[in-house]
Design a protein around this motif. Structure first.
Motif, mmCIF file in Angstrom:
data_model
loop_
_atom_site.group_PDB
_atom_site.id
_atom_site.type_symbol
_atom_site.label_atom_id
_atom_site.label_comp_id
_atom_site.label_asym_id
_atom_site.label_seq_id
_atom_site.Cartn_x
_atom_site.Cartn_y
_atom_site.Cartn_z
ATOM 1 N N ASN A 114 0.859 -1.180 0.000
ATOM 2 C CA ASN A 114 0.000 0.000 0.000
ATOM 3 C C ASN A 114 0.901 1.238 0.000
ATOM 4 O O ASN A 114 1.465 1.598 1.035
ATOM 5 C CB ASN A 114 -0.922 0.000 1.219
ATOM 6 C CG ASN A 114 -1.956 1.101 1.149
ATOM 7 O OD1 ASN A 114 -1.658 2.233 0.787
ATOM 8 N ND2 ASN A 114 -3.194 0.772 1.496
ATOM 9 N N LYS A 115 1.017 1.854 -1.154
ATOM 10 C CA LYS A 115 1.964 2.966 -1.287
ATOM 11 C C LYS A 115 1.533 4.184 -0.472
ATOM 12 O O LYS A 115 2.366 4.844 0.149
ATOM 13 C CB LYS A 115 2.108 3.359 -2.764
ATOM 14 C CG LYS A 115 3.218 4.353 -3.028
ATOM 15 C CD LYS A 115 3.445 4.565 -4.513
ATOM 16 C CE LYS A 115 4.622 5.505 -4.736
ATOM 17 N NZ LYS A 115 4.898 5.686 -6.184
ATOM 18 N N SER A 116 0.243 4.473 -0.450
ATOM 19 C CA SER A 116 -0.229 5.670 0.252
ATOM 20 C C SER A 116 -0.038 5.542 1.763
ATOM 21 O O SER A 116 0.215 6.530 2.452
ATOM 22 C CB SER A 116 -1.693 5.934 -0.078
ATOM 23 O OG SER A 116 -2.499 4.868 0.369
ATOM 24 N N GLN A 117 -0.163 4.327 2.282
ATOM 25 C CA GLN A 117 0.032 4.104 3.714
ATOM 26 C C GLN A 117 1.448 3.615 4.028
ATOM 27 O O GLN A 117 1.745 3.345 5.201
ATOM 28 C CB GLN A 117 -1.002 3.102 4.238
ATOM 29 C CG GLN A 117 -2.429 3.606 4.113
ATOM 30 C CD GLN A 117 -3.443 2.683 4.773
ATOM 31 O OE1 GLN A 117 -3.087 1.701 5.408
ATOM 32 N NE2 GLN A 117 -4.712 3.001 4.608
ATOM 33 N N THR A 118 2.271 3.520 3.049
ATOM 34 C CA THR A 118 3.641 2.984 3.169
ATOM 35 C C THR A 118 3.647 1.730 4.045
ATOM 36 O O THR A 118 4.407 1.625 5.029
ATOM 37 C CB THR A 118 4.633 4.028 3.733
ATOM 38 O OG1 THR A 118 4.227 4.441 5.046
ATOM 39 C CG2 THR A 118 4.724 5.233 2.813
#
Lengths: 114, 112
Positions: free
Chosen positions: A68-72
């Protein structure tokens, strides 16, 4: 500098229940993420990795992880836990800026009870 | 079957001794790594090598040196062992870029 956080020292789950082991990361550049498992008195074994492409990665022993890139985040999951999954799990990260130099999290001990 | 072997599973040394830990891989990997593993701290990279005679410092190189004279062998040297170097030492190897690392069984070093 890159870093990995595994916020739970231990996760307890009943056999047959779904399990999640959490991992968040920080890198400059594109992240490349790994999960390893360490059984008692043994070296680390590779479970799965995310390099590019599909955000859901499937690995060994029925494990999967979602990038999940947005939540790293790169949480490890399994739909139905086995007692034999009890082990120490490590998340690791590198990036296109760091090459092959992995940074590991502190580890999460998974306890699956019958 | 891929294999990374380490010279000792358990080692006990005295403060001030010079200590050699050896690692051998049979996969023709160009990359080799030395980590130490401490409870709660995970694995920390000491040194890695991407080719024969080439080395790069990792996160905690102080008090350690390495040697890679042959592709399959990577040695970790503690020039003068200290009690704070008591730890589990893990060697690993990998090929190419961003590929999984294969780990040896580890050496548990105790410095008295």
């Amino acid at each position: 500098a890159q870093s990995v956080a595994q916020p739970e020292d231990q996760v307890n789950v009943a056999e047959g229940n779904p399990l999640t082991v959490k991992c968040t990361y920080s890198v400059s550049g594109n992240p490349y993420l790994f999960w390893y498992v360490q059984y008692p008195n043994r070296g680390l074994q590779f479970l799965l990795k995310y390099i590019t492409g599909d955000n859901l990665v499937k690995g060994s022993y029925g494990f999967e992880a979602e990038f999940n890139k947005s939540q790293t985040s790169f949480h490890l999951k399994k739909p139905s836990a086995l007692v034999s999954d009890s082990a120490l799990y490590f998340c690791a990260v590198t990036s296109n800026n760091a090459g092959n130099m992995l940074t590991f999290g502190g580890g999460t001990r998974l306890m699956v009870k019958p | 079957d891929v294999k990374v072997t380490q010279s000792s599973r358990y080692l006990v040394k005295r403060t001030g001794e010079k200590v050699f830990l050896e690692c051998v891989q049979d996969m023709d990997h160009e990359n080799m790594f030395w980590y130490r593993q401490d409870p709660g701290l995970g694995l920390r990279l000491i040194y890695f090598s991407y080719d024969v005679k080439m080395k790069e410092k990792g996160d905690i190189p102080e008090g350690y040196s390495v040697s890679r004279e042959k592709k399959e062998r990577f040695s970790l040297i503690l020039e003068s062992a200290s009690t704070n170097q008591t730890s589990m030492y893990l060697c690993a190897s990998s090929g190419g870029y961003y590929n999984e690392q294969f780990f040896g069984p580890g050496t548990r070093l105790t410095v008295l």
